[in-house]
Structure formats: structure tokens, C-alpha cells
Scaffold this active site. Structure first.
Site, mmCIF file in Angstrom:
data_model
loop_
_atom_site.group_PDB
_atom_site.id
_atom_site.type_symbol
_atom_site.label_atom_id
_atom_site.label_comp_id
_atom_site.label_asym_id
_atom_site.label_seq_id
_atom_site.Cartn_x
_atom_site.Cartn_y
_atom_site.Cartn_z
ATOM 1 N N GLY A 1 -3.645 -6.583 -9.508
ATOM 2 C CA GLY A 1 -4.332 -7.698 -10.151
ATOM 3 C C GLY A 1 -3.559 -8.207 -11.363
ATOM 4 O O GLY A 1 -3.461 -9.412 -11.608
ATOM 5 N N GLU B 1 -11.079 -9.497 -8.274
ATOM 6 C CA GLU B 1 -12.118 -8.504 -7.951
ATOM 7 C C GLU B 1 -11.395 -7.173 -7.828
ATOM 8 O O GLU B 1 -10.697 -6.934 -6.835
ATOM 9 C CB GLU B 1 -12.806 -8.858 -6.636
ATOM 10 C CG GLU B 1 -13.573 -10.163 -6.654
ATOM 11 C CD GLU B 1 -14.858 -10.087 -7.461
ATOM 12 O OE1 GLU B 1 -15.377 -8.971 -7.658
ATOM 13 O OE2 GLU B 1 -15.338 -11.135 -7.902
ATOM 14 N N CYS C 1 -15.631 -0.654 -3.282
ATOM 15 C CA CYS C 1 -15.408 -0.870 -4.722
ATOM 16 C C CYS C 1 -16.664 -0.516 -5.501
ATOM 17 O O CYS C 1 -16.590 0.040 -6.587
ATOM 18 C CB CYS C 1 -14.974 -2.307 -4.991
ATOM 19 S SG CYS C 1 -16.091 -3.523 -4.295
HETATM 20 P P1 NAD Z 1 -3.817 -3.267 -3.586
HETATM 21 O O1 NAD Z 1 -3.870 -3.851 -4.945
HETATM 22 O O2 NAD Z 1 -2.793 -2.265 -3.280
HETATM 23 O O3 NAD Z 1 -3.633 -4.408 -2.477
HETATM 24 C C1 NAD Z 1 -4.527 -5.494 -2.380
HETATM 25 C C2 NAD Z 1 -3.817 -6.675 -1.736
HETATM 26 O O4 NAD Z 1 -2.799 -7.149 -2.625
HETATM 27 C C3 NAD Z 1 -3.117 -6.344 -0.423
HETATM 28 O O5 NAD Z 1 -3.311 -7.430 0.476
HETATM 29 C C4 NAD Z 1 -1.646 -6.256 -0.848
HETATM 30 O O6 NAD Z 1 -0.732 -6.513 0.189
HETATM 31 C C5 NAD Z 1 -1.586 -7.339 -1.906
HETATM 32 N N1 NAD Z 1 -0.460 -7.226 -2.851
HETATM 33 C C6 NAD Z 1 0.287 -6.144 -3.142
HETATM 34 N N2 NAD Z 1 1.206 -6.449 -4.089
HETATM 35 C C7 NAD Z 1 1.019 -7.755 -4.412
HETATM 36 C C8 NAD Z 1 1.617 -8.632 -5.349
HETATM 37 N N3 NAD Z 1 2.618 -8.253 -6.150
HETATM 38 N N4 NAD Z 1 1.151 -9.893 -5.434
HETATM 39 C C9 NAD Z 1 0.117 -10.305 -4.668
HETATM 40 N N5 NAD Z 1 -0.501 -9.509 -3.743
HETATM 41 C C10 NAD Z 1 -0.052 -8.246 -3.621
HETATM 42 O O7 NAD Z 1 -5.293 -2.716 -3.322
HETATM 43 P P2 NAD Z 1 -5.817 -1.908 -2.057
HETATM 44 O O8 NAD Z 1 -5.281 -0.519 -2.149
HETATM 45 O O9 NAD Z 1 -5.601 -2.712 -0.829
HETATM 46 O O10 NAD Z 1 -7.399 -1.902 -2.321
HETATM 47 C C11 NAD Z 1 -8.074 -0.899 -3.000
HETATM 48 C C12 NAD Z 1 -8.572 -1.408 -4.324
HETATM 49 O O11 NAD Z 1 -9.320 -2.621 -4.132
HETATM 50 C C13 NAD Z 1 -9.524 -0.455 -4.993
HETATM 51 O O12 NAD Z 1 -9.212 -0.339 -6.357
HETATM 52 C C14 NAD Z 1 -10.887 -1.120 -4.817
HETATM 53 O O13 NAD Z 1 -11.848 -0.761 -5.776
HETATM 54 C C15 NAD Z 1 -10.515 -2.554 -4.897
HETATM 55 N N6 NAD Z 1 -11.550 -3.405 -4.299
HETATM 56 C C16 NAD Z 1 -12.294 -4.186 -5.129
HETATM 57 C C17 NAD Z 1 -13.325 -4.969 -4.606
HETATM 58 C C18 NAD Z 1 -14.184 -5.837 -5.495
HETATM 59 O O14 NAD Z 1 -14.900 -6.683 -4.971
HETATM 60 N N7 NAD Z 1 -14.138 -5.664 -6.809
HETATM 61 C C19 NAD Z 1 -13.563 -4.959 -3.227
HETATM 62 C C20 NAD Z 1 -12.768 -4.154 -2.405
HETATM 63 C C21 NAD Z 1 -11.758 -3.373 -2.962
#
Ligand code: NAD
Length: 492
Positions: A241, A258, A292
Site C-alpha cells: 500500500g 484497504e 482482513c
Molecule cells: P500484497 O500487498 O502482497 O498484494 C496485493 C496486490 O498488490 C497483489 O495483486 C499484488 O500483485 C499487488 N502488488 C504487489 N506489489 C505491487 C506494487 N509495487 N504496486 C502495485 N501492486 C502491487 O497483499 P496480499 O498478500 O495479496 O494480501 C494480504 C493482505 O491484504 C493482508 O494484509 C490483508 O489483511 C489485506 N487485505 C485487506 C482487505 C481490506 O479490505 N482491508 C481485504 C483483503 C485483504
């Protein structure tokens, strides 16, 4: 090299038995220059091939979304709602096929995959019923001032691997209903069900309004830093994020983040344990804890602590863990190897704490697949990794408290602020405590569940902005003041 634009046959089976899925670009399902395999977390074997989009393929998707924007934004909310409701109906039509792909790639039991698709359809329907009328700010004999909301342009949607269908559906509905067009990128771990949503949209959404590209993390970085992107809706981890926020600065793209959570639930001693314990257990262990808004710290009053622990241990021991494709499985594996290894490291760290008691689970069964038995840990206080970090898996610490004010303080002593809950027979007292939780959503006597009509989002490190509801939809639009004189005045 140009992207092959010849539509591929749906679900074409490749040598080796792997099904091939294409990307949705400009209203066609297309293959790409490069492929990547998708693994089943239950077997660790590849079951599908999807495109690993190149920069050129992404550029084509963004250009298609940009070209589709003027005509799509010119449609009324009613027209866009009609299209999205047809899209929702097409998802329902394809639900068995999408659910099977979701179970294979994500790991959850097939019944849970079907419920996720049902919830995704409901979210689209709920989002499309929100009334987006202009707001009259002033109406005097001299002037009329309105607050209107304009679509932004091309929205980039980026999703996580835990509930990929619902996350994709919510982002598509919000972006498109508000008159934007979209390029969506699912997680590289779980792209297949999202690509099937693209297939469901064929012939319903005008070409280019929705584009879905699959690829690795670098595809997300290219997408979020592209100057044609007007808004980014991101769901994922905090560290990613932060990168997304940095990327957005180059062209001031609007951003909704999120992010992760470490939700606390506080259980007062007057609860009916027969009703409350199963609800708490489900809120902690649904989707193998990979939600999450799952309960990740369970604060239980000392008077009922031992009994709650005993009941949790029994429920955890009874869970049938297995491949989500088998009808008996109640809980699937952890979704990917990195997450599995992180959880095993958390378990090892917890075992080394002298006061920690693993009262259920703590075991990763031998054999293929990223399986961890639902695990309940007691004896911990804040200051250890399992309590302070987001595990995002089937491992729950149960923490004892004597004083509810103290429990609220401990719950708030976290960088996260996604959601939280207070459980009591005295709902007024519970509500007063819930209001003090520093979170985006505070529940009484329930925990979890997203609703397209109700804003959702995190406080503190759990996010920026809101999704869903009127508040969420306004995050997909630019506010504009329109001021018109009601009497003839000379222009200044
Ligand atoms: P992640 O941050 O590793 O990946 C999320 C997405 O971001 C993937 O599609 C990934 O390919 C992409 N990504 C990776 N590097 C990027 C970059 N530099 N720029 C743009 N996009 C990039 O997260 P994850 O492991 O897939 O998900 C787990 C996390 O998501 C947990 O922390 C969970 O709590 C959170 N989550 C939050 C919510 C919410 O609504 N708050 C919902 C579901 C999951």
C-alpha cells in the site's frame, strides 16, 4: 511484438491437462506473449495457465479503458445499473465454473467459494442501488449552488488473494456504476476466477469498459504508476500500500487503500457462551483466518476465559481440514507458500515463549499442500509477534482481561485499526465500549461481513479512504461545485 488479439477458446485445455485462461482487453479474451502457471495450494501442483502480461499488453488495456470512458460516462446511472445487474446475473449463471476455479486456486472449500460468489453478486446489486443525486448546498433568490460528483476516468483495481472474487466484484461495481472505466489486476496467486468474471462480462459491458490483466507484482507497479490512471483502488498489505501511495504521487491519482488489520474482539463475562462461542470461532477461522476483518486477538474476561478456551479448543479439534474440492473439507489450506512459511515461523516464535500454551492445533500435517490445523494459543500478552502482528492464517491468541476499560486500551494499542467488536448481553454497555475502539468498523455482538451499502475501511495503518456505500462511491468521483446565479447578473 503485438499482443495476439485472436480470442482464445474458453477454458482451452493445454498439453499436460492445464486449462488456459485469457485476459479481458478491449472486449476480447486474449492470450499474451508470456504465460504463468497457477498452483493449487492443496496439492502444490499447477492446474492452470494464465497470461503474465507485458508492459505493452497493459498499455493496450489502459488505452482500451481510456477510449471507452467518454461513452460510458455519458450513460445515466440507470443505464449503468442495468448493465451491472446483467453482469451480476451472468456471474450467477457461471457460478459453478467460477467457484471451482476459486477453490482450486485459493484453497477454500467449494461451498465457501459458492458463498463468496453469492456475496459478490449481492455486493454488485447493493452498490448499484445507491442514490447518487447532486446535493443542493444553497438555493436563494440570488444563487443556486450544487455539489455534483463527476467520474474520474480510468480506475486501476488491485486485489489480494484471500477473497479475490468478492474484492474484484466490489471494485468493478463501484468504478463502473460511478461512470469510470477500469483496468483490474488480480493477485498472481489467484487470477483465474477473476479472469472468469471477465468472460462473464462479454457481450454485456461495452468493450473496454472493463479490462482484466494478469501478471506478477511488477504489473501492479506499472499499472499504478501509469499517468493515464486517475484513481487506484488497492486491497492488500501495508508495505505494498505504501508503494502504491508513492506511485500515485506522480500524477496525483486518487487512492483508496484497504490494508491489513489485527482485529480485537472483547468478550464480557455476561455473554451466552452457547451462542457466542461458535460465532466468535467462525469470525476467527473462516477462510482459514485469511480475512482482513477476521478476529486476530480475542480478549476474554477472566471469569469466562478458561471455559471459552476449552470450547474453542474443542471446535478447533473438530474441524475437518482438507482439499477444498473434497466434499467433507471444512477448512482448506493457507493460500501460498510464503504465507504458510510466515505462519510456521510465527508458531515457532510462539512456542519459544515460556508462558505460551498451544491448546489446539499447532500442527502442519505432512504431505502436499499448505495445511495448518486451526490453532488456539493462550498465556500470551502484548509484546510478542503473534499478538502484535497480523498473522492472516488459522492461528488465534486468546488473551485474558479483568477490566473492560483495560481491554479497550490494549485493543487500541496497535498500529492497525480496521475493525473490532464487543460482545455482551448488555448491548448499551457494549456499544459504549465499541465506540471507543480506534477502528473503521466497530460491531456489537458480531464481527465481520462486508455490505455493499455500508462504508468499509480502516483507521490508522489499516487504510486510507472508504469503499462501499455513498461514502465509498464518492471516493470514485471528483466533487464539483456548480454555482449558478438565479437573477441576471453581469459576468465579472
Ligand atoms: P500484497 O500487498 O502482497 O498484494 C496485493 C496486490 O498488490 C497483489 O495483486 C499484488 O500483485 C499487488 N502488488 C504487489 N506489489 C505491487 C506494487 N509495487 N504496486 C502495485 N501492486 C502491487 O497483499 P496480499 O498478500 O495479496 O494480501 C494480504 C493482505 O491484504 C493482508 O494484509 C490483508 O489483511 C489485506 N487485505 C485487506 C482487505 C481490506 O479490505 N482491508 C481485504 C483483503 C485483504
Amino acid at each position: 511484438m503485438p499482443v495476439e488479439t485472436c480470442p482464445i477458446r474458453r477454458n482451452e485445455t493445454q498439453p499436460g491437462g492445464l486449462a488456459r485462461y485469457g485476459q479481458l482487453v478491449g472486449g476480447e479474451i486474449v492470450t499474451g506473449e508470456r504465460d504463468m502457471e497457477v498452483l493449487s495450494p492443496a496439492t502444490e501442483a499447477a492446474f492452470a495457465i494464465v497470461p503474465d502480461a507485458t508492459r505493452g499488453e497493459l498499455a493496450r488495456a489502459i488505452a482500451a479503458a481510456g477510449a471507452a470512458f467518454p461513452a460510458w460516462r455519458a450513460r445515466s446511472f440507470d443505464e449503468r445499473r442495468a448493465c451491472l445487474l446483467d453482469f451480476a446475473a451472468a456471474i450467477l449463471r457461471d457460478r459453478d465454473r467460477i467457484a471451482e476455479a476459486l477453490t482450486r486456486e485459493q484453497g477454500k472449500p467449494l461451498s465457501r467459494a459458492l458463498s463468496e460468489i453469492g456475496n459478490a453478486v449481492r455486493a454488485i446489486e447493493d452498490i448499484c442501488t445507491i442514490d447518487m443525486k447532486p446535493q443542493l448546498l444553497r438555493d436563494t433568490p440570488a444563487e443556486k449552488i450544487e455539489l455534483v460528483y463527476r467520474p474520474l476516468g480510468v480506475v486501476a483495481g488491485i486485489t489480494a488473494w484471500n477473497v479475490p472474487v468478492i474484492l474484484a466484484a466490489q471494485k468493478i461495481a463501484q468504478a463502473l456504476y460511478t461512470g469510470n472505466t477500469m483496468v483490474l489486476k488480480p493477485s498472481p496467486y489467484t487470477p483465474v476466477a477473476t479472469l472468469l468474471l471477465g468472460e462473464a462480462s462479454l457481450g454485456i459491458l461495452p468493450p473496454g469498459v472493463l479490462n482484466i490483466v494478469s501478471g506478477g507484482n511488477e504489473l501492479g507497479a506499472w499499472l499504478t504508476s501509469d499517468p493515464a490512471i486517475a484513481k487506484i483502488s488497492f486491497t492488500g498489505s501495508g508495505p505494498t500500500g505504501r508503494r502504491v501511495l508513492e506511485a500515485s504521487a506522480s500524477n496525483f491519482a486518487r487512492v483508496t487503500l484497504e490494508l491489513g488489520g489485527n482485529d480485537a474482539a472483547i468478550v464480557l463475562p455476561d455473554v451466552d457462551l452457547d451462542k457466542v462461542v461458535p460465532a466468535l470461532f467462525a469470525a476467527a477461522f473462516n477462510n482459514a483466518g485469511q480475512i482482513c476483518m477476521a478476529i486476530k486477538r480475542l480478549y476474554v474476561h477472566a471469569d469466562i476465559h478458561d471455559e471459552v478456551v476449552r470450547r474453542f479448543a474443542r471446535l478447533a479439534d473438530e474441524i475437518r481440514l482438507g482439499d477444498g474440492m473434497l466434499p467433507d473439507s471444512e477448512m482448506g489450506p493457507v493460500q501460498n507458500r510464503a504465507q504458510y512459511e510466515k505462519l510456521l515461523a510465527l508458531l515457532a516464535d510462539t512456542r519459544a515463549i515460556p508462558d505460551a500454551h498451544i491448546v489446539a492445533g499447532g500442527v502442519a500435517p505432512e504431505g502436499a499442500g499448505y495445511f495448518i490445523r486451526p490453532t488456539v494459543v493462550t498465556g500470551l500478552v502484548e509484546g510478542c509477534r503473534l499478538v502484535d502482528e497480523e498473522p492472516f492464517g488459522p492461528i488465534l491468541p486468546i488473551l485474558r482481561f479483568d477490566d473492560a476499560d483495560d481491554a479497550v486500551e490494549r485493543a487500541n494499542a496497535s498500529p492497525f485499526g480496521l475493525s473490532g467488536s464487543v460482545w455482551s448481553a448488555d448491548t448499551a454497555r457494549a456499544a459504549a465500549l465499541a465506540r471507543r475502539l480506534e477502528v473503521g468498523t466497530a460491531w456489537v455482538n458480531r464481527h465481520g461481513g462486508a455490505d455493499g451499502g455500508i462504508p468499509l475501511g480502516g483507521a490508522k495503518a489499516s487504510g486510507i479512504g472508504r469503499e462501499h456505500g455513498l461514502l465509498g462511491l464518492r471516493n470514485y468521483m471528483e466533487p464539483q461545485i456548480v454555482s449558478v446565479p438565479q437573477v441576471a447578473v453581469a459576468p465579472c
